[in-house]
Design a protein around this motif. Sequence first.
Motif, short mmCIF file in Angstrom:
data_model
loop_
_atom_site.label_atom_id
_atom_site.label_comp_id
_atom_site.label_asym_id
_atom_site.label_seq_id
_atom_site.Cartn_x
_atom_site.Cartn_y
_atom_site.Cartn_z
N GLU A 105 24.34 67.52 102.16
CA GLU A 105 23.88 67.38 103.50
C GLU A 105 23.10 68.66 104.00
O GLU A 105 22.05 68.46 104.75
N ALA A 106 23.51 70.01 103.69
CA ALA A 106 22.66 71.09 103.93
C ALA A 106 21.38 70.90 103.39
O ALA A 106 20.11 71.27 104.18
N ASN A 107 21.26 70.54 102.25
CA ASN A 107 19.92 70.22 101.36
C ASN A 107 19.05 69.47 102.17
O ASN A 107 17.88 69.60 102.39
N VAL A 108 19.46 68.09 102.59
CA VAL A 108 19.00 66.91 103.25
C VAL A 108 18.62 67.55 104.66
O VAL A 108 17.39 67.33 105.20
N ARG A 109 19.22 68.12 105.47
CA ARG A 109 19.03 68.64 106.68
C ARG A 109 17.83 69.67 106.52
O ARG A 109 16.80 69.62 107.43
N GLN A 110 17.76 70.37 105.53
CA GLN A 110 16.60 71.61 105.61
C GLN A 110 15.32 70.66 104.99
O GLN A 110 14.39 71.20 105.67
N THR A 111 15.37 69.91 103.92
CA THR A 111 14.23 69.46 103.20
C THR A 111 13.78 68.33 104.18
O THR A 111 12.68 67.88 103.97
N TYR A 112 14.71 67.37 104.40
CA TYR A 112 14.12 65.98 105.01
C TYR A 112 14.71 65.78 106.35
O TYR A 112 15.47 64.93 106.50
N PRO A 113 14.47 66.71 107.50
CA PRO A 113 14.87 66.60 108.65
C PRO A 113 14.95 65.12 109.49
O PRO A 113 15.75 64.80 109.96
N GLU A 114 13.81 64.64 109.22
CA GLU A 114 13.30 63.01 109.48
C GLU A 114 14.42 61.99 109.21
O GLU A 114 14.80 61.28 109.66
N ILE A 115 14.80 62.35 107.74
CA ILE A 115 15.92 61.41 107.43
C ILE A 115 17.45 61.73 107.66
O ILE A 115 17.85 61.01 107.92
N PHE A 116 17.48 62.96 107.72
CA PHE A 116 18.70 63.61 108.23
C PHE A 116 19.04 62.96 109.47
O PHE A 116 20.15 62.36 110.01
N ALA A 117 18.10 62.82 110.40
CA ALA A 117 18.41 62.35 111.92
C ALA A 117 18.78 60.94 111.98
O ALA A 117 19.58 60.48 113.06
N LYS A 118 18.36 60.40 111.03
CA LYS A 118 18.45 58.81 110.94
C LYS A 118 19.94 58.31 110.11
O LYS A 118 20.40 57.43 110.24
N LEU A 119 20.61 59.38 109.52
CA LEU A 119 21.87 59.35 108.82
C LEU A 119 22.95 59.36 109.73
O LEU A 119 23.03 60.52 110.65
N SER A 120 24.11 59.00 109.52
CA SER A 120 25.21 59.15 110.38
C SER A 120 26.42 59.29 109.30
O SER A 120 26.39 58.59 108.25
N GLY A 121 27.56 60.02 109.69
CA GLY A 121 28.64 59.93 108.83
C GLY A 121 28.34 60.76 107.52
O GLY A 121 27.42 61.62 107.46
N LYS A 122 28.98 60.53 106.56
CA LYS A 122 29.00 61.06 105.21
C LYS A 122 27.67 60.65 104.70
O LYS A 122 27.23 59.53 104.54
N ILE A 123 27.07 61.77 104.29
CA ILE A 123 25.55 61.37 103.60
C ILE A 123 25.79 61.31 102.18
O ILE A 123 26.13 62.23 101.55
N SER A 124 25.37 60.32 101.74
CA SER A 124 25.30 59.68 100.35
C SER A 124 24.07 59.81 99.67
O SER A 124 23.14 59.98 100.26
N ARG A 125 23.96 60.19 98.28
CA ARG A 125 22.88 60.53 97.57
C ARG A 125 22.09 59.11 97.65
O ARG A 125 20.99 58.99 97.69
N ALA A 126 22.68 57.80 97.44
CA ALA A 126 21.97 56.58 97.48
C ALA A 126 21.13 56.67 98.98
O ALA A 126 20.09 56.02 98.83
N ALA A 127 22.10 56.81 100.23
CA ALA A 127 21.40 56.94 101.58
C ALA A 127 19.93 57.69 101.58
O ALA A 127 19.07 57.24 101.96
#
Length: 140
Positions: A105-127
């Motif tokens: 989750e921290a990696n996605v928030r830092q590297t892909y903020p535009e994707i992180f903003a669209k995800l909700s709940g637990k962030i899966s690798r597949a998502a």
Amino acid sequence: MFQAVNMFLRSGSAVDTDFLNPKQPIRIELGFADISATDLQRLEESHRARIEPVITDGRLTLARTYNGVGKGAMLVVRNVPSDRRFRKNALDEVIRPRISAEEVEANVRQTYPEIFAKLSGKISRAAVKRGVGRTRCRPG
């Protein structure tokens, strides 16, 4: 042109007379468009399983290259992301195995903020992979 298509399809070996300049490789690309689910259903399951993942927006481009006399190599021509964050090695590092869900989750928030903003709940690798796959690419 017809000779090139024949050479591509026959998948045989290149001979001396195929090369206009023996110091230059031969590369033949064929593109297929409007590939539908119905088209894919016509294939044997084993072929469909290999081809389906490389079709993007109903398109598939294949290339056959010959670097000299002998058998050529077949490859799939893919889009290459213009932003290095979206290349496979960068994504693999962000969602690498054996890190906690919190680290992902921290990696996605830092590297892909535009994707992180669209995800909700637990962030899966597949998502995350799906989100990265939907990003804009340029031909490469």
